[in-house]
Every structure is written in structure tokens, then in C-alpha cells.
Design a protein around this motif. Structure first.
Motif, PDB file in Angstrom:
ATOM      1  N   VAL A 181       0.832  -1.200   0.000  1.00 31.80           N
ATOM      2  CA  VAL A 181       0.000   0.000   0.000  1.00 31.80           C
ATOM      3  C   VAL A 181       0.871   1.256   0.000  1.00 31.80           C
ATOM      4  CG1 VAL A 181      -1.820   1.251   1.224  1.00 31.80           C
ATOM      5  CG2 VAL A 181      -1.850  -1.245   1.170  1.00 31.80           C
ATOM      6  N   ILE A 182       1.988   1.201   0.729  1.00 33.66           N
ATOM      7  CA  ILE A 182       2.911   2.337   0.728  1.00 33.66           C
ATOM      8  C   ILE A 182       3.495   2.554  -0.669  1.00 33.66           C
ATOM      9  CG2 ILE A 182       5.173   3.114   1.571  1.00 33.66           C
ATOM     10  CD1 ILE A 182       4.440   1.876   4.277  1.00 33.66           C
ATOM     11  N   GLN A 183       3.771   1.464  -1.377  1.00 31.93           N
ATOM     12  CA  GLN A 183       4.238   1.589  -2.767  1.00 31.93           C
ATOM     13  C   GLN A 183       3.205   2.316  -3.621  1.00 31.93           C
ATOM     14  OE1 GLN A 183       5.295  -2.170  -4.528  1.00 31.93           O
ATOM     15  NE2 GLN A 183       6.711  -2.694  -2.888  1.00 31.93           N
ATOM     16  N   LEU A 184       1.921   1.963  -3.432  1.00 29.03           N
ATOM     17  CA  LEU A 184       0.858   2.619  -4.204  1.00 29.03           C
ATOM     18  C   LEU A 184       0.825   4.110  -3.887  1.00 29.03           C
ATOM     19  CD1 LEU A 184      -1.601   2.691  -6.039  1.00 29.03           C
ATOM     20  CD2 LEU A 184      -3.000   1.964  -4.081  1.00 29.03           C
ATOM     21  N   ARG A 185       0.915   4.437  -2.615  1.00 26.40           N
ATOM     22  CA  ARG A 185       0.935   5.859  -2.242  1.00 26.40           C
ATOM     23  C   ARG A 185       2.078   6.586  -2.952  1.00 26.40           C
ATOM     24  NH1 ARG A 185       3.452   7.119   3.353  1.00 26.40           N
ATOM     25  NH2 ARG A 185       5.203   6.476   2.034  1.00 26.40           N
ATOM     26  N   ASP A 186       3.276   5.966  -2.940  1.00 28.43           N
ATOM     27  CA  ASP A 186       4.435   6.604  -3.565  1.00 28.43           C
ATOM     28  C   ASP A 186       4.228   6.789  -5.074  1.00 28.43           C
ATOM     29  OD1 ASP A 186       5.595   6.606  -1.079  1.00 28.43           O
ATOM     30  OD2 ASP A 186       6.882   4.867  -1.454  1.00 28.43           O
ATOM     31  N   VAL A 187       3.646   5.766  -5.716  1.00 28.77           N
ATOM     32  CA  VAL A 187       3.373   5.856  -7.158  1.00 28.77           C
ATOM     33  C   VAL A 187       2.399   6.996  -7.449  1.00 28.77           C
ATOM     34  CG1 VAL A 187       2.245   4.680  -9.097  1.00 28.77           C
ATOM     35  CG2 VAL A 187       3.895   3.443  -7.685  1.00 28.77           C
TER      36      VAL A 187
ATOM     37  N   CYS B  94      -1.825  12.236  -1.141  1.00 30.05           N
ATOM     38  CA  CYS B  94      -2.366  11.030  -0.497  1.00 30.05           C
ATOM     39  C   CYS B  94      -2.263  11.115   1.026  1.00 30.05           C
ATOM     40  CB  CYS B  94      -1.614   9.787  -0.976  1.00 30.05           C
ATOM     41  SG  CYS B  94      -1.707   9.491  -2.747  1.00 30.05           S
ATOM     42  N   TRP B  95      -3.210  10.489   1.686  1.00 27.50           N
ATOM     43  CA  TRP B  95      -3.170  10.310   3.143  1.00 27.50           C
ATOM     44  C   TRP B  95      -3.493   8.855   3.423  1.00 27.50           C
ATOM     45  CZ3 TRP B  95      -6.312   8.348   6.881  1.00 27.50           C
ATOM     46  CH2 TRP B  95      -5.960   8.609   8.208  1.00 27.50           C
ATOM     47  N   MET B  96      -2.773   8.260   4.364  1.00 24.52           N
ATOM     48  CA  MET B  96      -3.057   6.871   4.727  1.00 24.52           C
ATOM     49  C   MET B  96      -2.844   6.703   6.211  1.00 24.52           C
ATOM     50  SD  MET B  96       0.270   5.169   2.835  1.00 24.52           S
ATOM     51  CE  MET B  96      -0.110   3.510   3.355  1.00 24.52           C
TER      52      MET B  96
ATOM     53  N   SER C 112       2.383  -8.834  -9.722  1.00 24.90           N
ATOM     54  CA  SER C 112       3.516  -9.143  -8.850  1.00 24.90           C
ATOM     55  C   SER C 112       3.143  -8.900  -7.396  1.00 24.90           C
ATOM     56  CB  SER C 112       4.718  -8.267  -9.221  1.00 24.90           C
ATOM     57  OG  SER C 112       5.688  -8.290  -8.209  1.00 24.90           O
ATOM     58  N   LYS C 113       3.483  -9.854  -6.528  1.00 28.09           N
ATOM     59  CA  LYS C 113       3.145  -9.720  -5.116  1.00 28.09           C
ATOM     60  C   LYS C 113       3.977  -8.638  -4.433  1.00 28.09           C
ATOM     61  CE  LYS C 113       0.124 -12.981  -5.304  1.00 28.09           C
ATOM     62  NZ  LYS C 113      -1.313 -12.614  -5.309  1.00 28.09           N
ATOM     63  N   GLU C 114       5.137  -8.326  -4.985  1.00 26.96           N
ATOM     64  CA  GLU C 114       6.004  -7.338  -4.361  1.00 26.96           C
ATOM     65  C   GLU C 114       5.904  -5.958  -5.008  1.00 26.96           C
ATOM     66  OE1 GLU C 114       7.708  -7.578  -1.529  1.00 26.96           O
ATOM     67  OE2 GLU C 114       6.760  -9.535  -1.343  1.00 26.96           O
ATOM     68  N   HIS C 115       5.676  -5.930  -6.332  1.00 23.17           N
ATOM     69  CA  HIS C 115       5.610  -4.645  -7.028  1.00 23.17           C
ATOM     70  C   HIS C 115       4.467  -4.682  -8.057  1.00 23.17           C
ATOM     71  CE1 HIS C 115       9.444  -3.467  -5.243  1.00 23.17           C
ATOM     72  NE2 HIS C 115       9.900  -4.651  -5.568  1.00 23.17           N
ATOM     73  N   PRO C 116       3.209  -4.603  -7.582  1.00 23.68           N
ATOM     74  CA  PRO C 116       2.073  -4.780  -8.486  1.00 23.68           C
ATOM     75  C   PRO C 116       1.661  -3.520  -9.238  1.00 23.68           C
ATOM     76  CG  PRO C 116       1.297  -4.542  -6.247  1.00 23.68           C
ATOM     77  CD  PRO C 116       2.801  -4.520  -6.177  1.00 23.68           C
ATOM     78  N   TRP C 117       2.169  -2.348  -8.839  1.00 24.77           N
ATOM     79  CA  TRP C 117       1.606  -1.092  -9.330  1.00 24.77           C
ATOM     80  C   TRP C 117       2.258  -0.636 -10.635  1.00 24.77           C
ATOM     81  CZ3 TRP C 117      -2.413  -1.343  -6.565  1.00 24.77           C
ATOM     82  CH2 TRP C 117      -2.347  -1.694  -5.227  1.00 24.77           C
TER      83      TRP C 117
ATOM     84  N   LEU D 106      -6.597   1.858 -12.718  1.00 28.65           N
ATOM     85  CA  LEU D 106      -6.774   2.532 -11.432  1.00 28.65           C
ATOM     86  C   LEU D 106      -6.731   4.047 -11.608  1.00 28.65           C
ATOM     87  CD1 LEU D 106      -6.980   2.666  -8.372  1.00 28.65           C
ATOM     88  CD2 LEU D 106      -4.522   2.202  -8.237  1.00 28.65           C
ATOM     89  N   ILE D 107      -5.764   4.542 -12.371  1.00 29.77           N
ATOM     90  CA  ILE D 107      -5.651   5.985 -12.599  1.00 29.77           C
ATOM     91  C   ILE D 107      -6.897   6.511 -13.314  1.00 29.77           C
ATOM     92  CG2 ILE D 107      -4.343   7.796 -13.766  1.00 29.77           C
ATOM     93  CD1 ILE D 107      -2.911   6.578 -11.358  1.00 29.77           C
ATOM     94  N   THR D 108      -7.392   5.758 -14.298  1.00 31.66           N
ATOM     95  CA  THR D 108      -8.599   6.169 -15.023  1.00 31.66           C
ATOM     96  C   THR D 108      -9.795   6.252 -14.069  1.00 31.66           C
ATOM     97  OG1 THR D 108      -7.819   5.150 -17.076  1.00 31.66           O
ATOM     98  CG2 THR D 108     -10.191   5.549 -16.873  1.00 31.66           C
ATOM     99  N   SER D 109      -9.951   5.231 -13.227  1.00 33.87           N
ATOM    100  CA  SER D 109     -11.045   5.221 -12.260  1.00 33.87           C
ATOM    101  C   SER D 109     -10.918   6.378 -11.278  1.00 33.87           C
ATOM    102  CB  SER D 109     -11.050   3.894 -11.513  1.00 33.87           C
ATOM    103  OG  SER D 109     -12.095   3.843 -10.581  1.00 33.87           O
ATOM    104  N   LEU D 110      -9.711   6.652 -10.864  1.00 29.60           N
ATOM    105  CA  LEU D 110      -9.458   7.751  -9.936  1.00 29.60           C
ATOM    106  C   LEU D 110      -9.837   9.092 -10.574  1.00 29.60           C
ATOM    107  CD1 LEU D 110      -8.236   8.355  -7.143  1.00 29.60           C
ATOM    108  CD2 LEU D 110      -5.992   8.450  -8.228  1.00 29.60           C
TER     109      LEU D 110
END
Length: 305
Positions: free
Chosen positions: A181-187, A195-197, A282-287, A295-299
């Protein structure tokens, strides 16, 4: 026995002793502690290693203090193991600061941890690092509530003094997808989104709840990273419910296969929504790739609502 370049731990020693002692020596140990330190019935068929772990749970063998094990080994004329126990106790005494830091960390965040800790997802990582034994896992699982299991695990980690704060935080991340989730925030932040988490906020109590409330109220869109454990968490259920009641646009992202809509309180908020499926990434780097574009389009669509 641990390799010459590896640091020998008490569990290494317990296992080595258990393998090396004769049946007669194990019987002598049972006679030494039976009815005194441990109930006789509980150790009739126990191995030496199992008895040592029982003594740990009774706080007779403690972090930096293996004096009782030394006495046991001397009573059966196993001086080499007595000396090894003394060496390991000295090593543990040097590390005692880290153990005390972990206990302080757990104490400060106990309310939050007992509410949000997904104990079953942490077991494999704890066992892999030698921080949890199978019988200890079974004892924790015998607790009837999620909070009771979390309490039992936290008590064990505080009591045994083998885990450092850094390792504890690493295991928490592996167990609850925090690092993902932190990776997603960084991306997202690199792409210009603010972002806030809440998972970066270790604290607990009313202050944390107020921060979560403020964070959700100020959000324009709420992204939910969904796993089976997420749907069962009381805190996560409350956050989704608050976002739903405040009519915040929700974007569900699936990190593990989960019934859809999820059973329970999240069913209504998510029932009419399509999730973005990251379970095959990828379980480690899925984004990255097509799913991230989805995801970006939906956002963007929800930001325009």
C-alpha cells in the motif's frame, strides 16, 4: 548446531540438546523439574526442547537469564551445554535494549495493535524467523476472539525478548500488505496526487481515531486495498462505513481473492462497485502496467464527479 559464521540462538541450543540427550538424561530432567517448576503430567512425554519452551512460558528461562538451564545441564553432567547456555545468555544481555524497545513499542500501540492485528497472516513470517513455535501458534489459536489472539501474540513477543522493533515492523508490513500500500501511495504521489493513509500512523487511542476521521472527511476519493483480512477488520469496516455515509467515491482494489461483495458490513458500500483486480500482479511490485492505468482512469473519473 549453528554454523560457525551464524549466531547461535537459544532455540538452536534447545534443539541441539534435545537431539543429543539420551532417554535417561531426559528422564532425569523430568525428575528435576516435575512437580516443582512444571506439572509432572505435562512433561511425561515432552522432549527436552518442549520442556525448555514450557519453562520460557513460565518465565523461568528469560531473556539474558538461562541460569536454570545451566543448572539443569550441570545436574546431568553436560558441562558443554551449560557453557553454551551461559554464552547465549551473555549475547542476549547485550541485545536486551532492543527487546525493551519492542516492549515499549507494543505498550504504546497496544490498543491499535489488538484491534487491527491480523494474527494468522503473521504466523508464517514469525515461524520463518524462529520467533514462533508450532505449539505457541496452537496456543494463540486456541483463543476464541481475534482480539484475544492478538493479545496472546503481543504478550509472547514481549515476554520472549527475541524480536527487535525493526523486525516486528517488517513482519507487520509483510502480514498486512502495508509495504504494498505504501508503494501505491508513492506511485500516486509521483503522479501528482496528494495522499493520506492511516497505516503510517502508529499511536492509537482517540488521537488516531480523530486523524482517521479527519483524513476521510478531507479526501476526495477513498481507495480501499481489499483482502479477506481487510474485510474482517473492525477498524477497516468502520472506515469504509464512514466513507460510504459521507458519500465519498470509493475505489476498491483487490490484492487477494475475496468474495464480492464482501460479506458483512462492507457488502452495502461495495455492492454496486467494480473492483480493480491486482491479484494476478507481482506480489512485491504490483503497481504498473494496464491495471495501474485502470486505477488511474477510475481515480480521474471519480475526481470529476
Amino acid at each position: 548446531m549453528a554454523g560457525a559464521d551464524e549466531r547461535r540462538t537459544r532455540q538452536d541450543l534447545y534443539l541441539e540438546i534435545s537431539r543429543e540427550l539420551t532417554d535417561e538424561e531426559v528422564s532425569d530432567i523430568r525428575g528435576y523439574i516435575g512437580g516443582k517448576q512444571l506439572p509432572t503430567g505435562s512433561i511425561q512425554r515432552a522432549t527436552a526442547q518442549e520442556m525448555f519452551n514450557m519453562l520460557e512460558r513460565k518465565r523461568i528461562l528469560k531473556k539474558g537469564d538461562l541460569s536454570f538451564l545451566v543448572k539443569l545441564m550441570e545436574s546431568i553432567d553436560r558441562q558443554e551445554f551449560a557453557e553454551a547456555a551461559n554464552e547465549i545468555a551473555e549475547q542476549e544481555s547485550e541485545d536486551k535494549g532492543s527487546a525493551e524497545e519492542l516492549e515499549a513499542l507494543i505498550t504504546r500501540n497496544r490498543v491499535l495493535l489488538t484491534k487491527r492485528l491480523q494474527v494468522s497472516s503473521l504466523f508464517p513470517h514469525l515461524i520463518e524467523r524462529g520467533l514462533l513455535l508450532i505449539d505457541e501458534k496452537e496456543d494463540i489459536n486456541s483463543k476464541t476472539t481475534t482480539q484475544g489472539k492478538a493479545e496472546a501474540l503481543l504478550d509472547l513477543l514481549s515476554r520472549q525478548g527475541k524480536c527487535t522493533p525493526d523486525v516486528f515492523m517488517e513482519i507487520l508490513k509483510l502480514g498486512n500488505h502495508e509495504h504494498i500500500v505504501i508503494q501505491l501511495r508513492d506511485v500516486l504521489e509521483k503522479k501528482g496526487y496528494s495522499c493520506w493513509m492511516d497505516i503510517t500512523k502508529m499511536g492509537g487511542g482517540d488521537k488516531l481515531h480523530a486523524e482517521i476521521d479527519r483524513g476521510i472527511r478531507q479526501a476526495k476519493v477513498v481507495i480501499s486495498c481489499v483482502t479477506p483480512n481487510y474485510t474482517k477488520s473492525d477498524s477497516c469496516q468502520n472506515e469504509v462505513e464512514l466513507a460510504y455515509r459521507l458519500k465519498k467515491p470509493l475505489v476498491p482494489v483487490l490484492l487477494e481473492k475475496t468474495a464480492w461483495p464482501p460479506e458483512g458490513p462492507m457488502a452495502m458500500p461495495f455492492a454496486q462497485l467494480l473492483y480493480i483486480d491486482f491479484t494476478k500482479e507481482s506480489k512485491e511490485h504490483p503497481w504498473k502496467g494496464a491495471k495501474l492505468n485502470d486505477l488511474i482512469t477510475s481515480l480521474e473519473q471519480r475526481l470529476k464527479q
